[in-house]
Every structure is written in structure tokens, then in C-alpha cells.
Design a protein around this motif. Sequence first.
Motif, short mmCIF file in Angstrom:
data_model
loop_
_atom_site.label_atom_id
_atom_site.label_comp_id
_atom_site.label_asym_id
_atom_site.label_seq_id
_atom_site.Cartn_x
_atom_site.Cartn_y
_atom_site.Cartn_z
N LEU A 12 0.84 -1.21 0.00
CA LEU A 12 0.00 0.00 0.00
C LEU A 12 0.87 1.26 0.00
O LEU A 12 0.61 2.21 -0.73
CB LEU A 12 -0.90 0.02 1.24
N GLU A 13 1.93 1.22 0.82
CA GLU A 13 2.84 2.39 0.85
C GLU A 13 3.46 2.61 -0.52
O GLU A 13 3.59 3.75 -0.98
CB GLU A 13 3.95 2.15 1.87
N ALA A 14 3.85 1.53 -1.17
CA ALA A 14 4.49 1.66 -2.48
C ALA A 14 3.51 2.25 -3.50
O ALA A 14 3.87 3.11 -4.30
CB ALA A 14 5.01 0.31 -2.95
N LEU A 15 2.25 1.79 -3.43
CA LEU A 15 1.26 2.31 -4.38
C LEU A 15 1.00 3.79 -4.14
O LEU A 15 0.58 4.52 -5.03
CB LEU A 15 -0.05 1.53 -4.27
N ARG A 16 1.27 4.21 -2.91
CA ARG A 16 1.09 5.65 -2.59
C ARG A 16 2.40 6.41 -2.74
O ARG A 16 2.59 7.47 -2.15
CB ARG A 16 0.55 5.77 -1.15
N ALA A 17 3.34 5.78 -3.45
CA ALA A 17 4.62 6.40 -3.80
C ALA A 17 5.48 6.74 -2.59
O ALA A 17 6.27 7.68 -2.62
CB ALA A 17 4.38 7.64 -4.66
N ARG A 18 5.33 5.97 -1.53
CA ARG A 18 6.18 6.24 -0.36
C ARG A 18 7.22 5.14 -0.15
O ARG A 18 7.87 5.09 0.87
CB ARG A 18 5.31 6.36 0.88
N ARG A 19 7.31 4.20 -1.08
CA ARG A 19 8.24 3.08 -0.92
C ARG A 19 8.50 2.47 -2.30
O ARG A 19 7.65 2.55 -3.18
CB ARG A 19 7.60 2.05 0.01
N ASP A 20 9.68 1.86 -2.41
CA ASP A 20 10.02 1.24 -3.69
C ASP A 20 9.57 -0.23 -3.65
O ASP A 20 9.83 -0.93 -2.68
CB ASP A 20 11.55 1.31 -3.84
N LEU A 21 8.90 -0.65 -4.72
CA LEU A 21 8.42 -2.05 -4.78
C LEU A 21 9.55 -3.04 -4.57
O LEU A 21 9.36 -4.12 -4.02
CB LEU A 21 7.78 -2.33 -6.16
N GLU A 78 8.28 -2.37 -15.36
CA GLU A 78 7.74 -1.59 -16.50
C GLU A 78 7.80 -2.39 -17.81
O GLU A 78 6.97 -2.22 -18.69
CB GLU A 78 8.51 -0.27 -16.70
N ASP A 79 8.81 -3.27 -17.94
CA ASP A 79 8.93 -4.05 -19.19
C ASP A 79 8.09 -5.32 -19.15
O ASP A 79 8.14 -6.13 -20.08
CB ASP A 79 10.39 -4.48 -19.41
N GLY A 80 7.38 -5.52 -18.07
CA GLY A 80 6.56 -6.73 -17.97
C GLY A 80 7.34 -7.92 -17.42
O GLY A 80 6.78 -9.02 -17.27
N ALA A 81 8.64 -7.73 -17.11
CA ALA A 81 9.43 -8.86 -16.58
C ALA A 81 9.00 -9.14 -15.12
O ALA A 81 8.65 -8.20 -14.40
CB ALA A 81 10.91 -8.53 -16.63
N HIS A 82 9.03 -10.40 -14.74
CA HIS A 82 8.61 -10.76 -13.38
C HIS A 82 9.77 -10.56 -12.40
O HIS A 82 10.87 -11.04 -12.64
CB HIS A 82 8.15 -12.23 -13.32
N ARG A 83 9.48 -9.85 -11.32
CA ARG A 83 10.50 -9.63 -10.28
C ARG A 83 10.07 -10.35 -9.03
O ARG A 83 8.91 -10.23 -8.60
CB ARG A 83 10.63 -8.13 -9.96
N HIS A 84 10.99 -11.08 -8.41
CA HIS A 84 10.66 -11.81 -7.17
C HIS A 84 11.58 -11.30 -6.07
O HIS A 84 12.78 -11.59 -6.09
CB HIS A 84 10.85 -13.31 -7.36
N ASN A 85 11.05 -10.53 -5.16
CA ASN A 85 11.86 -10.03 -4.06
C ASN A 85 12.17 -11.16 -3.08
O ASN A 85 11.48 -12.19 -3.07
CB ASN A 85 11.11 -8.91 -3.32
N PRO A 86 13.18 -10.98 -2.22
CA PRO A 86 13.51 -12.05 -1.26
C PRO A 86 12.31 -12.41 -0.38
O PRO A 86 11.39 -11.60 -0.19
CB PRO A 86 14.63 -11.45 -0.41
N GLU A 87 12.37 -13.61 0.16
CA GLU A 87 11.30 -14.13 1.02
C GLU A 87 11.21 -13.30 2.31
O GLU A 87 12.21 -12.78 2.78
CB GLU A 87 11.69 -15.57 1.36
N ARG A 88 9.99 -13.23 2.86
CA ARG A 88 9.82 -12.52 4.13
C ARG A 88 9.88 -13.52 5.28
O ARG A 88 9.26 -14.59 5.20
CB ARG A 88 8.47 -11.81 4.15
N ALA A 89 10.59 -13.16 6.34
CA ALA A 89 10.64 -14.05 7.52
C ALA A 89 9.26 -14.05 8.19
O ALA A 89 8.57 -13.03 8.17
CB ALA A 89 11.69 -13.54 8.50
N LEU A 90 8.88 -15.18 8.79
CA LEU A 90 7.57 -15.23 9.47
C LEU A 90 7.61 -14.39 10.74
O LEU A 90 8.61 -14.38 11.46
CB LEU A 90 7.23 -16.67 9.86
N ARG A 91 6.50 -13.72 11.02
CA ARG A 91 6.41 -12.93 12.25
C ARG A 91 5.47 -13.62 13.23
O ARG A 91 4.49 -14.26 12.80
CB ARG A 91 5.86 -11.55 11.90
N ALA A 92 5.74 -13.47 14.53
CA ALA A 92 4.91 -14.12 15.55
C ALA A 92 3.47 -13.63 15.44
O ALA A 92 3.23 -12.43 15.26
CB ALA A 92 5.47 -13.81 16.93
#
Length: 487
Positions: free
Chosen positions: A126-135, A146-160
Motif C-alpha cells: 500500500l505504501e508503495a502504491l502511494r509512492a512512499r516506498r520502492d516495490l 515496467e517491461d513486464g518482466a517478473h521480479r521476485h523479491n527475497p522471502e519474508r521471515a515469518l512474524r509471531a
Amino acid sequence: MIVLYNPKATRHRNRRFPLSILSISAVLEGREDYAIVDGNLDPHPDETLLSLLREKPVELLAVTVMPGPQTRSAVKSCRDVRWNYPRIPIVWGGYFPTNYTEAALNAPYVDFAIRGQGEDTFLELLEALRARRDLKNIHGLSFKDEDGAHRHNPERALRALDEFPPLPYHRIPARDYLLPTFLGRRTAVHQASIGCPYRCNFCGVVTFSGSREKMESPERTEGSLRHLAGNYGVDAVQFYDNNFFLREDHARELADRLAPLNLRWWCEARADIMMRYSDATWEAIRRSGCAMIFFGVESGSNRTLKEMHKDLRVEDTLALAARIRQFKIIPEFSVIFGNPRDPEGDTRECFRFVRKLKDLNRDAEIVVEHYTPVPQREEMYGGVEKQFRFPTTPDEWASDRWQRFATQKDPFTPWLRPRTKRLIDDFELVVSSRWPTVQDIRLPAWGRRLLQTLSAWRYRLGIYSAPWELKWAQRMIELRKPKAESL
Ligand code: B12
Ligand code: SF4
């Protein structure tokens, strides 16, 4: 406004709290304007969605998607939304986009895929869509650049889980979800942990959470259930955890806390873990209202269990089948048929195993599964990687052929000959007729007796093929069952 959408996944009479969507609402509650649409409850969810989008400026459509019928519903709705409102971004979260991320992003109507635990990733999106963070800096997010290429960011650690706010039940018509089951008159569902620490190589949970897991504190589980019992009259619960019992001290405390709530409940657990529990802990679990426990026991062969990375021994399962009787808890044993390396031999082995389990415990319920592979982080059970390919788009997953695969009923896997598949299905019908499940509260007593009588000789003689009389009896009983609403 944000719209959270649970596409239809099950029949109206089987609807349950939409927990995936409620978990995301929990972190939005009090800070964002949002609406929930549940296809399991709403008879016309697509119309509801479109009218919401027509009436309000919607910033994001957030959809939970599980493999199977839910994918089919999601495809239809998201296609319609994209067609009518092409500017509204669409994000998918849940098991489908986590385990089939590329396929999800191949759809023209999916812009973002959230992998694994979703709350924090969603807020950051949500922050990224509101231009406050980079995807690019959002862990757990996959997206198209922008070129349609798929980007996969690193995995997120589980939170309690205790770090997230409680579920906002007041944002759904909670009473409409509390239905009669064999456990009670008003059955709720709850999930008190996420992930699983084991590494079974046939299981989608390993892919989803990478053999990691986080449990809610017993205090928080008690608080949620006390709220449900006190405010909505809940008297029964199905726990959706992949492994409800992992540590004995935790199980004991939880059982003691649940006991005063007078609930009857069901959960999933491992036979080896529970065999290590003392009689006193078992007794406390029974006292707290536990009526049935589902055990994925998978196979009657230690060689196969080893190949599955199940870290379980057949001896533990057999010992548990006998021991659990004294606590009057019904075990539900799930067995996976059709080892790709020797499907016929494995099927015979599984028949023998099921019969042994029933000899040890007549109340035991049997769940027959056909091995249906899920992409793995490491090698798949049976080494089947090269024997077939998974669909590459959600539309393909929505086709009849892949729906049958995803629901695991008719997987059409190349190693399972139609004859063997038929024999497994016939065996399942004979066993489920000989001992009709207590979970079917719509099954009339005469129907139960009819099935038991008709199937007795088949089970005794081990003749399972072509049980036409049982198919006929089941159809006839189905037609005469009371409607779910009248229970
Ligand atoms: C409840 C449930 C069902 C219910 C669904 C009820 C509903 N949704 O209304 C029913 C009974 C219908 C069902 C059926 C099936 N299910 Co099911 N189901 C589950 C179960 C037990 C719990 C899911 C749940 O609600 N968890 C609670 C929430 C809070 O957790 P969550 O969904 O993981 O959500 C978190 C993240 O995934 C993410 N997230 C999820 N959605 C979204 C959406 C957005 C927008 C975002 C940002 C994040 C996000 O954030 C959430 C919070 O962290 C899971 C096992 C499990 N314990 O996870 C299996 C599971 C998901 N099901 C599974 C399967 C295979 C099926 C079936 C295909 C089985 C079958 N033989 O028929 C069917 C068909 C599905 C269908 N009908 O479409 C598998 C999926 C494995 C895989 N291949 O990927 C699982 C993992 C079971 C297993 N151990 O194999 N299922
Ligand atoms: S099969 Fe059960 S124990 Fe094994 S990884 Fe999956 S959820 Fe965990």
C-alpha cells in the motif's frame, strides 16, 4: 477504499470464516477504509464487487487464492474487474500465488503476488502504491516491472502471530458462518499457527513456509475463542493449523485454558509427536473438548515414509491408533495412495495398512488421498519432476482437467493407471460405507445401516471392485438427506 475478496471456494452450506481475508483486515482495521466480499457467503459476489467498484474510488483489489475451485472463481472475477476497471491494481495472496507465483503473474489481471505470510507485505505494498516506498524493497512481493518482466523479491521471515491485532469479526456477519457440524451447533474455525517445521516432499505447506512455523500463544488462542463463545455463542471449533500440537508444554497449557470454555473441537497433529505426550497431557486434551484429531499418516511402509521425508515411523501410527482409544478421541488417518515408483504395489500396501488401522481402532476414520504433486523447493516425492508439467497460467489451472488435479480427486498423473485409480476409489467407497463417517450429520440412521449392511461382506472378503450397489445406495441416500439449513 481497499476491497478484500474471498472468491467462492466451497458450497454455501460449508462456508467458514474467511480467515485469510480477516487476517489482512486485522492490520487495516482503524487505519484504512476497506470492504470485504466473500464468495462463499454472497450468492452474487461478482455483482457485489462490480457495484462496489462503480460506487467508490477503489485503490486496490486484494484477492485470496487457494489452488482448486477458488482459483477458478478468482480468474472469472478478476478478468471481469480488469475488463471493466482496467486501472484498479489487483493483488493476489495465499497458497496459489505463493506456490505458483510465475503462473499468477502470467495473468494479465494480476499485478502483484504476495508470497507467504501477508500482513506486513500488504501494508508495504500500500505504501508503495502511494509512492512512499520502492516495490523492490518489499520482502515477500513478486510483481511485473515496467517491461513486464517478473521480479521476485527475497522471502519474508515469518512474524509471531501475537504481534498482529485480533481478527475484526465485527466486520463480517459472523453469526452467518457458525453452522452445525458433528462437533456442535455453532462451529467456528480458527488458525493458531502459520507454516510447519517439517519437510514432507509432497506437501504445499513446505513450499509456502520453507519448513518454518510460528505459533500463537495459548493465552491469545484462549482470548479469541472466549470472544467467539461469549459474543457469538460458538460451541465448537475446527483448528486449521497444519500441526496444532508441536510442544507438550504448549499443548498442556492450551488444553487447560480451553477446558472452561466448554467447546468441542477438531485439529490436525502428528502421530509421532502425540505418542511422546504423557497420559496426563492426553487426559487434559480430552477434558478440554477435543473430539477428533486428523493425522497425516500417509503410508504403511517405512521405506515410503522415508522417501516422503515424513520423519515418521509406521510403528508410531499403529501404537497411536491403539492408545488414543483410551482417551475417547477419534483419530482421522489420512493415507496417500499411489507411490509413483510402484503404484500398484503401494496401493496393495496401503489397503493392508488401512485394514490394520481399522483392526486396532474401529472408530478411526480413513481419508484416502491420491498423490498429487505440488512444486517443491527441493526434490518432489517420487522424483516426478520430469513426468509432467504444471500449468503456466491461472486460466489453465481453471480448466476442468487441472481442477480435477488441484482437488486431488482425479489427478490424471501419468504413473497411476486408470484401473488402479478405480480400485483405490472402490476401496474408499467400501471402507466409508462399512464405517460411515460421524462427520456427516446429514446421513440418516437408516442410510448408515443400509451402507454398513451392504458393504460388510465386501470388506470381510476384501472384494472391493465395482461396488455398484454401494454407489446406488449412496445416490439414493443423498437424495433423501435433510437440507443443511434444516439441521
Ligand atoms: C481452510 C482451508 C480450506 C477451506 C477454504 C475455506 C475458505 N477459504 O473459505 C476449504 C475446505 C474449502 C479448502 C479446500 C481445499 N483446500 Co484448503 N486449506 C485450508 C486450510 C486448512 C486453512 C487456510 C486458512 O484459511 N488459513 C488461515 C489464514 C489466516 O492463513 P492463510 O490462508 O495462509 O493466509 C495467510 C497468507 O497465506 C496470506 N494470504 C492469504 N490470502 C491472502 C490474500 C491477500 C490479498 C494477501 C495480501 C495475503 C494473503 O496472508 C495470510 C495471513 O498471513 C489450509 C491449510 C493451512 N493451515 O493453511 C488448506 C490448504 C490451503 N488447502 C489446500 C488444498 C490442496 C485444498 C484443496 C485443493 C483440497 C482438496 N482435496 O479438495 C481444496 C480445494 C480448494 C478450493 N475449494 O478452492 C492446501 C494447498 C496446498 C497447495 N497445493 O498449495 C493446503 C495448504 C492444505 C495442505 N496442507 O495441503 N481448504
Ligand atoms: S505434511 Fe504435515 S507435517 Fe508434513 S510438511 Fe505438510 S503440514 Fe507439515
